[in-house]
Design an enzyme around this catalytic site. Structure first.
Site, PDB file in Angstrom:
ATOM      1  N   ASP A   1      35.975  44.904  48.102  1.00  0.00           N
ATOM      2  CA  ASP A   1      36.863  44.690  49.386  1.00  0.00           C
ATOM      3  C   ASP A   1      36.353  45.360  50.506  1.00  0.00           C
ATOM      4  O   ASP A   1      35.807  46.394  50.653  1.00  0.00           O
ATOM      5  CB  ASP A   1      38.257  45.419  49.109  1.00  0.00           C
ATOM      6  CG  ASP A   1      38.654  44.692  47.765  1.00  0.00           C
ATOM      7  OD1 ASP A   1      38.567  43.726  47.257  1.00  0.00           O
ATOM      8  OD2 ASP A   1      39.970  45.165  47.404  1.00  0.00           O
TER       9      ASP A   1
ATOM     10  N   ASP B   1      47.685  37.264  44.781  1.00  0.00           N
ATOM     11  CA  ASP B   1      47.748  38.562  44.925  1.00  0.00           C
ATOM     12  C   ASP B   1      49.569  38.677  44.424  1.00  0.00           C
ATOM     13  O   ASP B   1      50.200  38.870  45.164  1.00  0.00           O
ATOM     14  CB  ASP B   1      47.749  39.152  46.495  1.00  0.00           C
ATOM     15  CG  ASP B   1      46.333  39.049  46.922  1.00  0.00           C
ATOM     16  OD1 ASP B   1      45.534  39.421  46.134  1.00  0.00           O
ATOM     17  OD2 ASP B   1      46.232  38.742  48.041  1.00  0.00           O
TER      18      ASP B   1
HETATM   19  O1  1PR Z   1      44.522  35.958  52.574  1.00  0.00           O
HETATM   20  O2  1PR Z   1      42.690  34.228  52.543  1.00  0.00           O
HETATM   21  O3  1PR Z   1      42.859  36.342  54.163  1.00  0.00           O
HETATM   22  O4  1PR Z   1      42.351  36.575  51.931  1.00  0.00           O
HETATM   23  C1  1PR Z   1      42.526  38.111  51.863  1.00  0.00           C
HETATM   24  C2  1PR Z   1      41.920  38.475  50.795  1.00  0.00           C
HETATM   25  O5  1PR Z   1      41.882  39.900  50.540  1.00  0.00           O
HETATM   26  C3  1PR Z   1      42.567  38.232  49.284  1.00  0.00           C
HETATM   27  O6  1PR Z   1      41.945  37.500  48.440  1.00  0.00           O
HETATM   28  C4  1PR Z   1      43.400  39.371  48.924  1.00  0.00           C
HETATM   29  O7  1PR Z   1      43.333  39.599  47.515  1.00  0.00           O
HETATM   30  C5  1PR Z   1      42.404  40.439  49.525  1.00  0.00           C
HETATM   31  N1  1PR Z   1      43.116  41.513  49.975  1.00  0.00           N
HETATM   32  C6  1PR Z   1      43.904  41.707  50.964  1.00  0.00           C
HETATM   33  N2  1PR Z   1      44.545  43.233  50.939  1.00  0.00           N
HETATM   34  C7  1PR Z   1      43.552  43.752  50.017  1.00  0.00           C
HETATM   35  C8  1PR Z   1      44.030  45.111  49.871  1.00  0.00           C
HETATM   36  O8  1PR Z   1      43.488  45.785  48.646  1.00  0.00           O
HETATM   37  N3  1PR Z   1      44.811  45.877  50.600  1.00  0.00           N
HETATM   38  N4  1PR Z   1      42.469  43.247  48.253  1.00  0.00           N
HETATM   39  C9  1PR Z   1      42.956  43.079  49.285  1.00  0.00           C
HETATM   40  C10 1PR Z   1      42.600  42.648  46.969  1.00  0.00           C
HETATM   41  C11 1PR Z   1      42.402  43.236  44.986  1.00  0.00           C
HETATM   42  C12 1PR Z   1      41.124  42.686  44.030  1.00  0.00           C
HETATM   43  C13 1PR Z   1      40.573  44.063  43.608  1.00  0.00           C
HETATM   44  C14 1PR Z   1      41.031  44.249  42.276  1.00  0.00           C
HETATM   45  C15 1PR Z   1      40.369  45.134  41.315  1.00  0.00           C
HETATM   46  N5  1PR Z   1      41.830  43.255  46.352  1.00  0.00           N
HETATM   47  O9  1PR Z   1      40.228  41.996  44.408  1.00  0.00           O
HETATM   48  O10 1PR Z   1      39.311  44.311  43.958  1.00  0.00           O
HETATM   49  O11 1PR Z   1      42.393  44.706  42.148  1.00  0.00           O
HETATM   50  O12 1PR Z   1      40.467  46.299  41.501  1.00  0.00           O
HETATM   51  P1  1PR Z   1      40.240  47.325  40.503  1.00  0.00           P
HETATM   52  O13 1PR Z   1      39.420  47.060  39.359  1.00  0.00           O
HETATM   53  O14 1PR Z   1      40.039  48.807  41.490  1.00  0.00           O
HETATM   54  O15 1PR Z   1      41.636  47.575  39.881  1.00  0.00           O
HETATM   55  P2  1PR Z   1      43.274  35.807  52.963  1.00  0.00           P
END
Ligand code: 1PR
Length: 562
Positions: A263, A418
């Protein structure tokens, strides 16, 4: 020892090309690369250049005719590819080059192009160099066939020099070739049934898998092709010269993929960092958590054995990627020395900049593909597209999902979901897909549905994750990246109920994400659900469990790429 022909050719610094012009040679052979404009050719160039060769992009038909070795890495859709080859006047020179049996490496669509026609574009003719057609997979397994699978080698070839035959290679396709006879079959692979994954006709080699995305084993195949001498017929490679065949009657198996997710966002000091949230909250004591530099971490995960790397630009919903150039730079730099598939997400949607210029999601995606991405992932925009579809009941043909999959193929479009749990008292309490859960809610509720969110979890929408996945598949998505806000960063394990519910509702591959805290959690998700891959972030970033340890634990229990 290098073949005689190769040693003679490679010691020349200058040679005359067919049109009489002098062409500079860089140490070895000048490699011509046919880029017809779609897909990730950068990775192929990077892979070839990492082997010490230089690549010349084909601009004209003459460049094809004067090539000493031609590489054709096709990505996308068959009809689109053949039309562009025609428009650029490449078709006839390509046919002439191939009919002279000159050295050629076709990759994926570059293999399909050699055949007479394809189910993917009825009525569109291929180059017809190999008798036969391109067929869509007919199997109960998820299509596209995405991931690392093995090869059964059906005839000896120099391209397998140095390989043991046990290696796995990266595939991503919904169609496979079906030659009319077996003469030209180089390799086969099993996915539901045995299909032809490589062909050879004299000096013409073409593979369904992507050597440039297949780590060290793929680079070895590329190296062997670059160093190989011209071979005049399939049978002229002497039998018994030590070149590999693995026709031992055993089936090949698709590996479960372990994906490292980064991320990425700017921190308050303006540096682009890899961050990690707890249930999507990436701030600790007010600051954005900084877990490292994106390019360095991606490289580390490649070296540790990651089967794929995903970058999510998590503030993409409010930034515009084509202004947020650091992400493009990250991708370009990563693809220079990371030879496994790269996915990028965040901000893939239509956009109007401050000067009023409109950009389509397709343009954003195209820039990412050109910069080294193999797949793009769409988050917030997918939710809005599905809501619109459910309201009108019609496909517009113009959504980002439809447009990008039409040009780059379904396999290039991932939907990042999400969702978060919403507990309800009974199965029919809401008009969403409700599941009975073994993890009761705060008031003892035994049912829940999974609400889609947008803008990084900030806004809940009246749409459930199962419906989202099903409609996205209909619109042309090729894979689902299934996060779970409740589990994200908790180390408590994947949400098995969510993953099972979504996987059972679609026929495209699903990446299980969020909550991995131990190697056992990967075993659990692969044995309790049919998810094709599992993604983790925190445990890898914090070095709690390296990717190698996860794989060592899974070895012998689950099919993986060693
Ligand atoms: O909405 O098309 O602009 O895409 C934004 C992207 O950013 C989406 O794929 C969304 O999942 C991601 N995103 C947005 N905000 C966050 C955040 O964390 N605040 N991250 C975020 C999502 C989730 C996973 C993470 C897993 C594994 N991250 O990809 O890496 O949950 O984590 P873990 O193994 O530590 O539990 P758009």
């Amino acid at each position: 020892m290098l073949p005689f022909f190769w040693s003679v050719v490679s010691c020349h610094l200058f040679v005359a090309s067919c049109n009489g012009q002098m062409t500079i040679k860089y140490g070895g052979t000048m490699i011509a690369l046919l880029d017809y404009g779609a897909g990730n050719v950068r990775s192929v160039i990077n892979a070839i250049e990492s082997l010490g060769e230089k690549v010349r992009i084909v601009r004209t038909g003459e460049d094809i005719l004067s090539a000493e070795k031609l590489v054709f890495p096709g990505v996308g859709a068959f009809g689109n590819m053949m039309n562009i080859l025609d428009e650029k006047n490449f078709t006839e020179p390509l046919k002439a080059y191939l009919s002279e049996n000159r050295p050629f490496l076709g990759i994926c669509l570059g293999l399909h192009a050699l055949f007479e026609d394809s189910d993917e574009a009825p009525g569109v003719s291929g180059l017809g160099i190999i008798p036969g057609s391109v067929k869509r997979f007919v199997t109960d397994l998820a299509v596209p066939h995405i991931g690392w699978n093995g090869l059964s080698i059906r005839q000896p070839s120099q391209v397998f020099n140095g390989l043991s035959g046990d290696e796995k290679f990266y595939f991503v396709h919904s169609y496979h070739v079906a030659p009319k006879d077996d003469t030209f079959v180089l390799t086969t692979t099993d996915y539901g049934y045995e299909f032809v994954s490589g062909i050879r006709k004299g000096s013409i080699i073409a593979t369904q898998f992507h050597p440039e995305k297949s780590g060290a084993a793929g680079l070895m195949i590329l190296k062997n092709f670059l160093e190989s001498s011209v071979v005049s017929s399939p049978l002229s490679v002497a039998a018994g010269n030590g070149l590999l065949t693995t026709d031992n009657g055993q089936r090949t198996h698709l590996a479960k993929r372990i994906i490292a997710c980064l991320d990425v966002r700017s921190n308050d000091q303006g540096d682009l960092v890899v961050t990690k949230g707890d249930q999507y909250d990436v701030r600790e004591k007010g600051d954005v958590r900084n877990l490292g530099k994106p390019v360095e971490l991606a490289r580390r995960y490649y070296e540790e054995g990651a089967d794929e790397i995903t970058f999510l630009n998590i503030t993409g919903f409010r930034d515009f990627p084509l202004e947020d150039m650091p992400m493009i730079k990250v991708l370009k730099q990563t693809s220079e020395n990371v030879f496994v598939p790269l996915t990028i997400g965040g901000g893939i949607r239509d956009y109007t900049d401050k000067n009023g210029r409109k950009y389509s999601a397709l343009e954003v995606a195209a820039e990412y593909f050109r910069s080294g991405a193999d797949k793009i992932s769409i988050g917030s925009d997918a939710v809005l597209i599905v809501e619109d579809f459910l309201e009108t009941g019609r496909k517009t043909g113009k959504s980002s999902i439809e447009e990008i999959s039409r040009v780059y193929g379904n396999q290039a479009v991932v939907i990042s979901v999400d969702p978060r749990r919403v507990y309800v008292g009974s199965r029919d309490a809401v008009s969403h897909h409700v599941i009975e859960t073994s993890v009761p809610g705060p008031d003892g509720e035994r049912y829940c549905w999974y609400q889609c969110t947008i803008k990084g979890g900030r806004e809940g929408r009246p749409l459930d994750a199962i419906t989202l996945a099903q409609v996205c598949e209909k619109l042309g998505a090729g894979e689902i990246l299934l996060n779970c806000i409740d589990r994200d960063g908790t180390n408590t394990g994947f949400d098995i109920e969510l993953i099972r519910a979504v996987k059972d509702a679609v026929s495209i591959p699903v990446i299980a994400s969020s909550g991995a805290g131990s190697a056992e959690h990967f075993f659990e998700v692969f044995t309790k659900t049919d998810a094709e891959s599992a993604l983790a972030a925190g445990i890898f970033h914090r070095r709690e469990i390296p990717i190698g340890d996860v794989k060592n634990y899974l070895k012998g229990k689950v099919e993986i790429r060693a």
